[in-house]
Write an enzyme that holds these catalytic residues in place. Structure first.
Site, PDB file in Angstrom:
ATOM      1  N   SER A  49      66.540  76.622  72.201  1.00  0.00           N
ATOM      2  CA  SER A  49      67.138  76.481  70.866  1.00  0.00           C
ATOM      3  C   SER A  49      66.108  76.554  69.746  1.00  0.00           C
ATOM      4  O   SER A  49      66.395  77.076  68.670  1.00  0.00           O
ATOM      5  CB  SER A  49      67.935  75.186  70.784  1.00  0.00           C
ATOM      6  N   CYS A  78      74.815  75.263  75.899  1.00  0.00           N
ATOM      7  CA  CYS A  78      73.478  74.693  76.072  1.00  0.00           C
ATOM      8  C   CYS A  78      72.644  74.832  74.787  1.00  0.00           C
ATOM      9  O   CYS A  78      72.923  74.116  73.832  1.00  0.00           O
ATOM     10  CB  CYS A  78      72.812  75.308  77.293  1.00  0.00           C
ATOM     11  N   ARG A 105      68.021  66.759  73.209  1.00  0.00           N
ATOM     12  CA  ARG A 105      67.555  67.925  73.982  1.00  0.00           C
ATOM     13  C   ARG A 105      66.859  67.483  75.276  1.00  0.00           C
ATOM     14  O   ARG A 105      66.238  66.423  75.313  1.00  0.00           O
ATOM     15  CB  ARG A 105      66.583  68.762  73.162  1.00  0.00           C
ATOM     16  N   ILE A 135      71.018  73.795  83.180  1.00  0.00           N
ATOM     17  CA  ILE A 135      69.619  74.229  83.159  1.00  0.00           C
ATOM     18  C   ILE A 135      68.935  73.570  81.961  1.00  0.00           C
ATOM     19  O   ILE A 135      69.231  73.900  80.817  1.00  0.00           O
ATOM     20  CB  ILE A 135      69.497  75.775  83.048  1.00  0.00           C
ATOM     21  N   HIS A 171      76.576  76.116  81.805  1.00  0.00           N
ATOM     22  CA  HIS A 171      76.600  77.576  81.618  1.00  0.00           C
ATOM     23  C   HIS A 171      77.787  78.237  82.315  1.00  0.00           C
ATOM     24  O   HIS A 171      77.636  78.777  83.413  1.00  0.00           O
ATOM     25  CB  HIS A 171      75.303  78.182  82.174  1.00  0.00           C
ATOM     26  N   GLU A 173      79.021  80.985  81.828  1.00  0.00           N
ATOM     27  CA  GLU A 173      78.807  82.440  81.961  1.00  0.00           C
ATOM     28  C   GLU A 173      78.140  82.789  83.285  1.00  0.00           C
ATOM     29  O   GLU A 173      78.075  83.958  83.655  1.00  0.00           O
ATOM     30  CB  GLU A 173      77.989  82.965  80.771  1.00  0.00           C
TER      31      GLU A 173
HETATM   32  N1  GLN Z   1      66.310  73.137  76.888  1.00  0.00           N
HETATM   33  C1  GLN Z   1      66.818  74.135  75.989  1.00  0.00           C
HETATM   34  C2  GLN Z   1      66.731  73.683  74.538  1.00  0.00           C
HETATM   35  O1  GLN Z   1      66.494  72.552  74.263  1.00  0.00           O
HETATM   36  C3  GLN Z   1      68.252  74.492  76.328  1.00  0.00           C
HETATM   37  C4  GLN Z   1      68.344  75.051  77.739  1.00  0.00           C
HETATM   38  C5  GLN Z   1      69.434  76.049  77.955  1.00  0.00           C
HETATM   39  O2  GLN Z   1      70.004  76.642  77.008  1.00  0.00           O
HETATM   40  N2  GLN Z   1      69.698  76.319  79.211  1.00  0.00           N
HETATM   41  O3  GLN Z   1      66.918  74.486  73.659  1.00  0.00           O
END
Ligand code: GLN
Length: 190
Positions: A49, A78, A105, A135, A171, A173
């Site tokens: 992000s 996410c 996060r 993830i 996710h 997708e």
């Molecule tokens: N850890 C990522 C973040 O903080 C997000 C992980 C993801 O989109 N799979 O932006």
């Protein structure tokens, strides 16, 4: 067929394009404000992000995305959920503020670098276990009054709807199950 954009600056936008097509949409990649104007809904994918935010700022897309979200649906997964949130911690970073949630996060730490679990979704999602891939996911720590939780993992919200917008910390997708993308497509044109 609704025409849906996938923000294609960074992250797993290609998997979302395929998932949207499986769910019955025409999917196009979006990188500019002009391309944004040509779609009826938008997916902000997973990725990193902070990197995505930097690219959004460099491309002068922050305000166009906020304006888009005032009228049309956005689905953030996410990193995309982090970008849609009203409040971001660990560390704090600016966001679009379109969905009234507070997210922390990388909140599962090392134990949940990557994990596949089964969720029990709530209506309006059709019943039946939902496979969810996490993830380096955030945790949604607060959900505002106008928002509703459609699925939880370990008690924490992982799929939240707020008006026309949808966010997931997993996710959808990456599995073959089209239900979450279909739920998003149902919001288009309403
Ligand atoms: N850890 C990522 C973040 O903080 C997000 C992980 C993801 O989109 N799979 O932006």
């Amino acid at each position: 067929m609704p025409k849906v954009g996938v923000l294609a600056l960074q992250g797993d936008f290609e998997a979302h394009r395929r998932a949207l097509e499986r769910a019955g949409a025409e999917a196009v990649e979006v990188r500019t404000a002009e391309e944004l104007n040509g779609v009826e809904g938008l997916v902000i994918p997973g990725g990193e992000s902070s990197t995505m935010l930097k690219l959004i700022e460099e491309m002068n897309l922050l305000e166009p995305l906020r304006e888009f979200g005032r009228e049309r649906p956005i689905f953030g997964t996410c990193a995309g959920a982090i970008l849609l949130a009203r409040e971001v911690t660990n560390p704090p970073q600016p966001a679009l503020g379109l969905v009234d949630i507070a997210v922390q996060r990388n909140a599962y730490g090392r134990q949940l670098d990557s994990r596949i679990v089964r969720l029990t979704p709530e209506a309006p999602l059709p019943p039946g276990d939902l496979e969810a891939v996490f993830i380096r996911a955030p945790i949604i720590r607060r959900v505002g009054e106008g928002a509703s939780v459609l699925a939880r993992y370990n008690g924490d919200p992982v799929l939240v709807e707020h008006g026309r917008h949808l966010v997931s910390t997993f996710h959808p997708e990456l599995t073959g199950d089209p239900r979450v993308h279909q739920l998003f497509l149902d919001k288009i044109g309403k």
